[in-house]
Design a protein around this motif. Sequence first.
Motif, PDB file in Angstrom:
ATOM      1  N   LEU A  26      26.223  33.806  36.966  1.00 60.24           N
ATOM      2  CA  LEU A  26      26.296  34.287  38.356  1.00 60.24           C
ATOM      3  C   LEU A  26      27.484  35.191  38.679  1.00 60.24           C
ATOM      4  N   HIS A  27      28.333  35.459  37.718  1.00 60.34           N
ATOM      5  CA  HIS A  27      29.539  36.234  38.048  1.00 60.34           C
ATOM      6  C   HIS A  27      29.597  37.478  37.158  1.00 60.34           C
ATOM      7  N   ASN A  28      29.154  38.602  37.722  1.00 61.92           N
ATOM      8  CA  ASN A  28      29.138  39.855  36.972  1.00 61.92           C
ATOM      9  C   ASN A  28      29.424  41.020  37.905  1.00 61.92           C
ATOM     10  N   ASP A  70      29.950  41.497  42.675  1.00 62.15           N
ATOM     11  CA  ASP A  70      31.049  42.457  42.557  1.00 62.15           C
ATOM     12  C   ASP A  70      32.127  42.147  43.588  1.00 62.15           C
ATOM     13  N   HIS A  71      33.343  42.630  43.304  1.00 60.12           N
ATOM     14  CA  HIS A  71      34.478  42.390  44.200  1.00 60.12           C
ATOM     15  C   HIS A  71      34.163  42.939  45.592  1.00 60.12           C
ATOM     16  N   ALA A  72      34.206  42.055  46.583  1.00 58.53           N
ATOM     17  CA  ALA A  72      33.907  42.461  47.961  1.00 58.53           C
ATOM     18  C   ALA A  72      35.038  43.343  48.485  1.00 58.53           C
ATOM     19  N   TYR A  78      28.714  38.124  46.016  1.00 57.49           N
ATOM     20  CA  TYR A  78      29.991  38.842  46.053  1.00 57.49           C
ATOM     21  C   TYR A  78      31.070  37.904  45.541  1.00 57.49           C
ATOM     22  N   GLU A  79      32.059  38.463  44.865  1.00 54.76           N
ATOM     23  CA  GLU A  79      33.292  37.723  44.585  1.00 54.76           C
ATOM     24  C   GLU A  79      34.272  38.138  45.685  1.00 54.76           C
ATOM     25  N   VAL A  80      34.661  37.172  46.487  1.00 52.36           N
ATOM     26  CA  VAL A  80      35.477  37.455  47.670  1.00 52.36           C
ATOM     27  C   VAL A  80      36.881  36.910  47.452  1.00 52.36           C
ATOM     28  N   GLY A 125      34.379  32.349  45.886  1.00 56.28           N
ATOM     29  CA  GLY A 125      35.730  32.457  46.454  1.00 56.28           C
ATOM     30  C   GLY A 125      36.736  32.440  45.330  1.00 56.28           C
ATOM     31  N   SER A 126      37.606  33.452  45.286  1.00 56.59           N
ATOM     32  CA  SER A 126      38.582  33.566  44.197  1.00 56.59           C
ATOM     33  C   SER A 126      39.969  33.813  44.760  1.00 56.59           C
ATOM     34  N   VAL A 127      40.953  33.250  44.084  1.00 55.28           N
ATOM     35  CA  VAL A 127      42.345  33.533  44.435  1.00 55.28           C
ATOM     36  C   VAL A 127      42.911  34.432  43.335  1.00 55.28           C
ATOM     37  N   HIS A 128      43.220  35.671  43.697  1.00 57.73           N
ATOM     38  CA  HIS A 128      43.850  36.622  42.769  1.00 57.73           C
ATOM     39  C   HIS A 128      45.253  37.020  43.238  1.00 57.73           C
ATOM     40  N   PHE A 129      45.627  36.555  44.441  1.00 57.79           N
ATOM     41  CA  PHE A 129      46.926  36.965  45.018  1.00 57.79           C
ATOM     42  C   PHE A 129      47.671  35.760  45.568  1.00 57.79           C
ATOM     43  N   GLY A 152      35.711  30.532  42.009  1.00 54.90           N
ATOM     44  CA  GLY A 152      35.908  31.455  40.879  1.00 54.90           C
ATOM     45  C   GLY A 152      37.052  30.974  40.001  1.00 54.90           C
ATOM     46  N   HIS A 153      36.857  31.077  38.686  1.00 57.11           N
ATOM     47  CA  HIS A 153      37.901  30.784  37.679  1.00 57.11           C
ATOM     48  C   HIS A 153      39.024  29.863  38.194  1.00 57.11           C
ATOM     49  N   LEU A 154      38.724  28.581  38.233  1.00 58.69           N
ATOM     50  CA  LEU A 154      39.584  27.563  38.872  1.00 58.69           C
ATOM     51  C   LEU A 154      41.058  27.627  38.491  1.00 58.69           C
ATOM     52  N   SER A 209      29.740  34.935  33.068  1.00 56.21           N
ATOM     53  CA  SER A 209      30.286  35.866  32.069  1.00 56.21           C
ATOM     54  C   SER A 209      31.492  36.609  32.626  1.00 56.21           C
ATOM     55  N   ASP A 210      31.523  36.810  33.934  1.00 53.35           N
ATOM     56  CA  ASP A 210      32.562  37.643  34.569  1.00 53.35           C
ATOM     57  C   ASP A 210      32.629  38.982  33.838  1.00 53.35           C
ATOM     58  N   ALA A 211      31.440  39.538  33.543  1.00 52.70           N
ATOM     59  CA  ALA A 211      31.361  40.766  32.748  1.00 52.70           C
ATOM     60  C   ALA A 211      31.823  41.965  33.571  1.00 52.70           C
TER      61      ALA A 211
END
Length: 260
Positions: A5-7, A38-40, A79-81, A103-107, A151-153, A220-222
């Motif tokens: 589900l993550h591409n 995709d990244h929202a 969406y990856e938000v 839901g992802s934390v990148h920051f 997303g990616h815990l 896959s987070d391709a």
Amino acid sequence: MIVDLHNHTKLCNHAEGEIEQYIQSAIKNNTRYFGFSDHAPMNFDPKYRMSFEQMSSYENDVLQAKEKYKDKIEILLGYEVDYLAGHMDERVLHVEKADYLIGSVHFLDGWGFDNPEFIGKYEDQDIDEIWQKYFDTIKEMADSKLFDIVGHLDLIKVFKYMPNKNIIEMAKESLKAIKKADMTLELNVAGYRKPIKEAYPSKELLNEAFKLEIPITFASDAHKPEQVGLFNNEIINLAKSVGYTQCVYYRNRKKNFINF
Ligand SMILES: [Zn+2]
Ligand SMILES: [Zn+2]
């Protein structure tokens, strides 16, 4: 991967390849439910994501592909938000056509901790504090109840700056919040492509999630078509090794379970 589900797509400016190439790759990999996430868009870090104006073409392209390939594979729209206080936008959080939101934390306080450009910042701060802040933010994200999938815990391990404190202890409250919010955890293989060289989450965290009966899905987070389905065996074995036999996909923001 039976469910993936993550591409990404090239709209985020750091992925490549056409939507159809990703789908061809998924079909080859015997995927039954394949999602684009995709990244929202957001008004922070706009360089690495689509713009708000591009949302409708993204959705239309995915939905057209869904129709075209419906006899071979089910395509899902997500969406990856980014969970980033002050930068989450209603236009993203309530997309009518979306099957799910990751839901992802990148920051952390605006620091893009998974971007090699800013890796120096790991050296100027207390590593245990960084890790704890990261998991506290994951908890906030779950408590917001805005998203379906985590997303990616444990993305904070990406460059292998490991904490001194016990990770399970640090992540405990965030896992409880994930359970309470009825969210799904993704098993994401992108970590195998990074310095940490293992999946997100680690086996020990996944084991905790299993004890809490938190459902899982696969990712896959391709960012390239040829990354679809890579490390398939590793991720399935990881899930089985802690006891999982079912995974989740979403339609219309509702969970469906399937055996793998
Ligand atoms: Zn990306
Ligand atoms: Zn991500």
